[in-house]
Scaffold this active site. Structure first.
Site, short mmCIF file in Angstrom:
data_model
loop_
_atom_site.label_atom_id
_atom_site.label_comp_id
_atom_site.label_asym_id
_atom_site.label_seq_id
_atom_site.Cartn_x
_atom_site.Cartn_y
_atom_site.Cartn_z
N ALA A 46 27.52 -12.09 23.88
CA ALA A 46 26.21 -12.69 24.09
C ALA A 46 26.13 -13.37 25.46
CB ALA A 46 25.89 -13.68 22.98
N SER A 286 41.11 -3.71 9.12
CA SER A 286 39.80 -3.12 8.89
C SER A 286 39.61 -2.78 7.42
CB SER A 286 39.65 -1.85 9.72
OG SER A 286 38.49 -1.17 9.32
N ARG A 332 32.32 -7.38 0.60
CA ARG A 332 33.34 -8.35 1.02
C ARG A 332 33.39 -9.59 0.15
NH1 ARG A 332 32.47 -8.18 7.64
NH2 ARG A 332 33.17 -6.05 7.87
N GLU A 427 26.90 -15.55 17.77
CA GLU A 427 27.37 -16.20 16.54
C GLU A 427 27.09 -17.70 16.56
OE1 GLU A 427 31.51 -15.38 15.64
OE2 GLU A 427 31.46 -16.55 13.79
N ARG A 437 26.82 -11.36 6.36
CA ARG A 437 26.62 -10.40 7.44
C ARG A 437 27.18 -9.03 7.06
NH1 ARG A 437 29.70 -8.39 11.17
NH2 ARG A 437 31.41 -9.89 11.05
#
Lengths: 507, 129, 251
Positions: A46, A286, A332, A427, A437
Site C-alpha cells: 500500500a 499455504s 480458515r 492492512e 478476509r
C-alpha cells in the site's frame, strides 16, 4: 467527538459507484502539486504503490520506512496470490461475483460500497503489475494463469509461484525507486514513527526516531498517509515479521483517530507450531496443502503413541466428520476453531498437545510420492527445514496462528481517518474484509488503496482544504516531540531486570 | 491474548483477560529493563516501545470482543453458537462497524457504531456442512 | 534426524561474535557460551536467547538484522564460519536450525565485509547501495494508470518462469559478501535478466543495463571475480550464468 464522521458513501446504485465518484472528485493543478509535500509511512504494497503514484502525479513525497530498505516490508512474505475479476474469465466470474464473495466472506460486516470498489478496481491492478514486469504465472499459450482459492467457486487468483507478495512488492518498490531517482521521492529508511502531529485538528506530520542515531525528527507535510500494516504481533506468536509493529496506528488512535473492529483478527489454521519456549515466530504453510492432506487427531484423548502406531479406526478425521460437504477444505476460522476445541479436550499431539496432524499418506498412496512432492515441493522442504521431520514419512503437525488483522483505523470511503488529513491504507485501515478476509484478497486491497484510491482521494481532499506549511518548531511539533521523548524516557526509568520479550511472551 | 481473544472467545475469558492484561502492563513498566540509552542503535528500545503499544491495543481488542455479543466471521463468541457449534450472527443488533474513540489512557474508550446497509445482497448464513 | 515431535534434545554452542560499537571504533571477536539450547531453535533464536542473558548481566545485546524469519525479506545475513548464511545451501541465516550443528560446536559470526556495505554495529552493515542500484534503472518506466491489458502481451510459460527465477532475489547481499572482489554482479544480473527476459522490459533494456552497471562501479562494488561463490551462497539459488549474459547486455 460526539458522533461518527460521515463515512462519505457514494450515492446511487452500487454498480460502477467508484467510477462515478472518482469522476466527480475535484483535481488540482500540476503546478500546485509541486509545492505540496505528502508524508507516506510504510513501504509495503500500500505505501510503496501510493508513494510512487503520488510522485508520478507531481507531488513532493517523503517516505519513511522502518527497515533498511523498502523491499523488506512484510508484504514480501505473502504466498498465495491476488484476486481479480477479469473480463476474459471463462468460468463466469465477474465484478459482481467478486463483490459478493468479498461481502459474504466477511460475514456481512463490511461496507458494500467498499467491497464493490475493490472488485471494480481489481482487474486494473493486474494490468499495472504486469506492465511493471511482475512475472505472473502464464498458461502455455502465454495468457495469465489463475488458480482457485478458498471461499470462491471461480478461478480468479493470479500468482507468481508461492511468492506473489514478493513479486508484487518488488514491482511497487521498483516504481518507488524510479521516483527516488527522479528526485520526486525523498526516501528515509530506518525511521520509526512515534507520534502524529496535528495542527488545529488536522494531521500535518509525524515525529520519528532515527534508528541509527537515535535522534528524534519532525517531518511536516500537507497530509499524512499511514500504510504500516496490521497488529497481529500483539499476539507473541504470529506469522507476522518480528518488526511489524502497530505503533503508528496506535499513536494516531491516541491522538483521536477512531479504531474500528479491533477484535476482528484472522487465525490461519495451517502454521508450523512452536517447538520451544524461545521460538519467537510461526511460519505459515499455504492452505493449499489441505487439498491433499487429511487432518486428524487420535480418537481417544491422551493417546501418546507415534502417529504410525495409531490404527485407522482410532483416528478422528474431525473436519471430514463434522463438515462432510467441505471436509478438510472448511474455511480458515472453522478449521482453526475445531482444532483448538479438540486440543483443549486433550486430543492434541506434539509438545504440550498443541497441534494436529496434516497427513499426506493417503494422497501419496493414491497419486505417488513424486506427484505430491512436485505439487508441494517448496512447502514440504520448508516444513522439513523447520521441524526436522520429513512430511512424506511422518504426518506434519500444524496449529492455527494469528496472521492478519481485519480491524484497523476507521476510515471513510475516501480512506481518510476521523482526523482530517490522515489517510490510512492497506492492512492498517479496517478495510473491506469485514469479519473475515478471503484468501488472496489482502494484496488486492493494499494495491487498490495505494495505486488507485488514495491518489485520487488525497488530491480531492487537498483541493478543498487549506494547506499551510508548518514550521518544524511549531508548538504542535514541539508537543509531539515532548510526548515521544517522555515515552522513551519512561522506559529507561523502570530500573527493572527483565527483558522486553519476557513480557511480550505472556501477552 | 491467544488464550482469551484468539480462535474463540467468551465473556468470562475476555474479562479475566482484561484483568491479567492490566496487571501485566503494570509489571512491564515497573520491571522491564531496557539496556543502553536512547542514543544510537537500540533494538531493545524499539521492542519496548512496540510492546508498550501492544498493551493498549490488546486492551481495545478485548473490549471490542466483549462488546460484540455475536459470532461473525473470525470472531467466535462461545455464548453465541448453534446446537451444532456453529456461529450465530446477530444482524438485528450488530450489523455495524464498531469504531472506538480514545478518551485518555486511564479512561474508558467510547464505542461508536456505524450501521451497515445492504442493498444488493441480503445477509445470509454461512454453511459448510 | 532429530525431530520436533520427540525429545529433540539440546546442545551447547560456543559463539565467537564480531562486536563493534560503532563504525568509528575498531571491532573484535567476543566469545560466548550457550548452554543446553533447544536443537529445534533457529540460529537467530539462539542469538535472541543469548541477548536475554546479556541484558540480564547488563551487557549490550548483539545487534543483528532480522525480520520475517522465514527467508523472504532479505534482512538477515552474516557469515557463519566464513560462509555467507552458513553451511546449508539455498538457506538464509534465519532458516538455519541448530540441529544442523554438533554439540559443542564453535560458530564464528561475522558481518558482511564490503566497501559498498559500511559497518553499522556488530553484525549489521548498511546495504542501501543495493537500493541505489535499483534506482539507477531496475524498473519498467510505467506510470500508474498507463498499463495496457495484461494479456495484450503473450508471454510463454517457460519464459515467465525463467524471468520469475531471476526475480526472486531477496537483496540480502550474500553474493557481495562472498565475492573476493565484493562484486554485485549477481544482484545486478538477476534484475537485468528478470526485466530483460520479458517484453515489458525491452524498451529500456540497453539503457538499464548500462545505468545499473555504471552505478555498480560508482558504489564501490568490484568486478566479477568469476569464482562463483555468489551462486553457491545465494539463498534463492540464482544462477551465475546470468553474469555472462549481463556482460553481453551492456554492449
Amino acid at each position: 467527538m460526539s458522533s461518527l464522521p460521515d463515512p462519505q458513501l457514494p450515492a446511487g446504485p452500487i454498480a460502477e459507484a467508484w467510477r462515478r465518484s472518482r469522476e466527480a472528485l475535484p483535481l488540482i493543478s500540476p503546478l500546485r502539486k509541486r509545492n505540496l509535500t505528502l508524508l507516506v509511512v510504510g513501504t509495503g504494497l500500500a505505501g510503496a504503490s501510493a508513494a510512487a503514484t503520488l510522485a508520478e502525479q507531481g507531488y513532493r513525497v517523503r517516505v519513511l520506512s522502518f527497515h533498511d530498505s523498502p523491499r523488506r516490508a512484510h508484504s514480501v512474505a505473502a504466498q498465495g496470490g491476488i484476486n481479480a475479476a477479469r473480463a476474459q474469465a471463462v468460468d463466469g466470474d465477474s465484478v459482481s461475483r467478486l463483490f459478493a464473495d468479498t461481502l459474504r466472506g466477511g460475514d456481512f460486516r463490511a461496507r458494500e460500497a467498499g467491497c464493490q470498489r475493490l472488485a471494480e478496481i481489481s482487474s486494473a491492478i493486474i494490468d499495472q503489475c504486469v506492465a511493471q514486469g511482475v512475472p505472473f504465472a502464464r498458461e502455455y499459450g502465454g495468457t495469465l494463469a489463475t488458480r482457485s482459492f478458498g471461499g470462491a467457486l471461480v478461478s480468479r487468483t493470479f500468482y507468481a509461484r508461492g511468492q506473489t507478495g514478493q513479486q508484487l512488492l518488488y514491482g511497487a518498490y521498483q516504481a518507488l525507486m524510479r521516483q527516488v531517482a527522479a528526485g520526486r521521492v525523498e526516501l528515509l529508511c530506518r525511521r520509526e514513527v512515534l507520534e502524529l502531529i496535528t495542527v488545529d485538528g488536522v494531521a500535518r506530520g509525524v515525529v520519528c526516531r532515527d534508528l541509527l542515531s537515535g535522534a528524534l525528527e519532525v517531518h511536516t507535510a500537507q497530509a499524512v498517509l499511514l500504510a504500516t500494516g496490521g497488529y497481529s504481533n500483539v499476539y507473541f506468536l504470529s506469522t507476522n515479521a518480528l518488526k511489524s509493529n502497530a505503533s503508528a496506528i496506535w499513536q494516531a488512535h491516541r491522538q483521536g483517530a477512531l479504531f474500528a473492529n479491533p477484535c476482528f483478527t484472522q487465525i490461519h489454521p495451517t502454521c508450523i507450531p512452536s517447538g520451544d519456549a524461545y521460538q519467537c515466530k510461526l511460519t505459515l504453510m499455504s492452505e493449499s496443502l489441505r487439498n491433499d492432506g487429511r487432518i486428524w487427531l487420535p480418537a481417544s484423548a491422551g493417546d501418546e503413541r507415534a502417529p504410525a502406531a495409531i490404527p485407522e479406526d482410532e483416528r478422528d478425521y474431525f473436519l471430514e466428520r463434522l463438515y462432510p460437504a467441505y471436509g478438510n477444505m472448511a474455511p480458515r476460522d472453522v478449521a482453526s476453531r475445531r482444532a483448538r476445541e479438540l486440543c483443549n479436550a486433550g486430543h492434541g499431539v506434539g509438545p504440550g498437545g498443541r497441534s494436529v496432524y496434516l497427513d499426506l499418506r493417503d494422497a501419496i498412496a493414491r497419486e505417488g510420492r513424486q506427484v505430491i512432492e512436485a505439487r508441494y515441493g517448496n512447502l514440504l522442504e520448508m516444513y522439513e527445514r523447520i521441524s526436522g521431520d520429513d512430511p512424506t514419512d511422518t504426518p506434519m503437525r500444524i496449529y492455527p496462528a494469528p496472521h492478519y488483522t481485519m480491524g484497523g483505523l476507521w476510515v471513510d470511503y475516501p480512506l481518510m481517518s476521523s482526523i482530517p488529513g490522515l489517510f490510512v491504507l492497506g492492512e492498517a485501515n479496517f478495510s473491506e474484509h469485514g469479519a473475515n478476509r478471503l484468501g488472496a484478497s489482502a494484496l488486492m486491497q493494499g494495491l487498490a488503496d495505494g495505486y488507485f484510491i488514495a491518489p485520487a482521494t488525497v488530491t480531492a481532499w487537498l483541493s478543498g482544504h487549506p494547506t499551510p506549511t508548518i514550521a518544524d518548531d511549531a508548538p504542535a511539533c514541539r508537543e509531539a516531540l515532548e510526548r515521544a521523548r517522555s515515552r522513551i524516557g519512561a522506559l529507561f526509568q523502570g530500573g527493572g531486570t527483565l527483558p522486553v520479550d519476557a513480557f511480550h511472551r505472556q501477552l | 491474548m491467544i488464550e482469551h481473544c484468539g480462535i474463540s472467545r467468551d465473556a468470562g475469558g475476555l474479562r479475566s483477560g482484561l484483568e491479567e492484561l492490566a496487571a501485566l502492563a503494570g509489571r512491564f513498566h515497573a520491571e522491564v529493563r531496557v539496556p543502553g540509552t536512547a542514543e544510537g542503535p537500540n533494538p531493545e528500545l524499539e521492542k519496548a516501545l512496540r510492546v508498550a503499544d501492544f498493551f493498549g491495543l490488546a486492551q481495545l481488542m478485548l473490549r471490542d470482543a466483549l462488546a460484540r455479543e455475536e459470532s461473525c466471521g473470525a470472531h467466535f463468541r462461545e455464548e453465541h453458537q448453534s446446537a451444532e457449534g456453529e456461529a450465530r450472527r446477530d444482524d438485528a443488533n450488530f450489523a455495524h462497524i464498531a469504531a472506538w474513540e480514545h478518551r485518555g489512557d486511564g479512561a474508558e474508550p467510547l464505542r461508536h457504531a456505524e450501521p451497515l446497509r445492504f442493498t444488493t445482497l441480503q445477509p445470509s448464513t454461512r454453511s459448510y456442512r | 534426524m532429530t525431530s520436533l515431535s520427540g525429545a529433540s534434545g539440546s546442545l551447547s554452542l560456543n559463539l565467537r561474535i564480531w562486536r563493534q560499537d560503532n563504525p568509528g571504533e575498531p571491532g573484535a571477536y567476543r566469545s560466548f557460551r550457550l548452554e543446553r539450547v533447544g536443537a529445534d531453535l533457529s540460529l537467530l533464536e539462539a542469538l535472541d536467547q543469548l541477548n536475554e542473558q546479556l541484558i540480564a548481566t547488563g551487557e549490550r545485546p548483539v545487534h543483528f538484522e532480522h525480520d520475517c524469519r522465514e527467508g523472504i525479506c532479505g534482512s538477515c545475513g552474516f557469515l557463519v564460519n566464513g560462509q555467507a548464511h552458513g553451511p546449508r545451501a539455498a538457506t538464509s541465516v534465519c532458516q538455519l536450525y541448530l540441529r544442523q550443528f554438533a554439540d559443542g560446536a564453535t560458530l564464528t559470526l561475522e558481518p558482511w565485509r564490503s566497501r559498498a556495505f559500511p559497518p553499522i554495529q556488530d553484525l549489521v552493515v548498511e546495504r542501501s547501495a543495493l537500493d541505489r542500484l535499483i534506482a539507477a534503472g531496475g524498473y519498467c518506466s510505467v506510470n500508474t494508470g498507463q498499463a495496457p491489458d495484461g494479456n495484450a502481451m503473450l508471454i510463454g510459460q517457460e519464459q515467465a518462469a525463467s524471468a520469475f527465477a531471476t526475480a526472486t532475489c531477496i537483496g540480502c547481499g550474500a553474493c557481495v559478501a562472498s565475492c573476493r572482489n565484493a562484486s554485485a554482479s549477481l544482484f545486478v544480473a538477476a534484475k537485468l535478466a528478470h526485466l530483460g527476459q520479458l517484453p515489458q522490459g525491452q524498451p529500456e533494456r540497453r539503457r538499464r543495463a548500462r545505468a545499473m552497471q555504471q552505478q555498480m562501479t560508482a558504489e564501490g562494488f568490484g568486478s566479477c571475480s568469476s569464482n562463483l561463490e555468489c551462486e553457491a551462497v545465494c539463498p534463492k539459488q540464482i544462477s551465475a550464468d546470468w553474469i555472462s549474459w549481463m556482460h553481453r547486455e551492456a554492449r
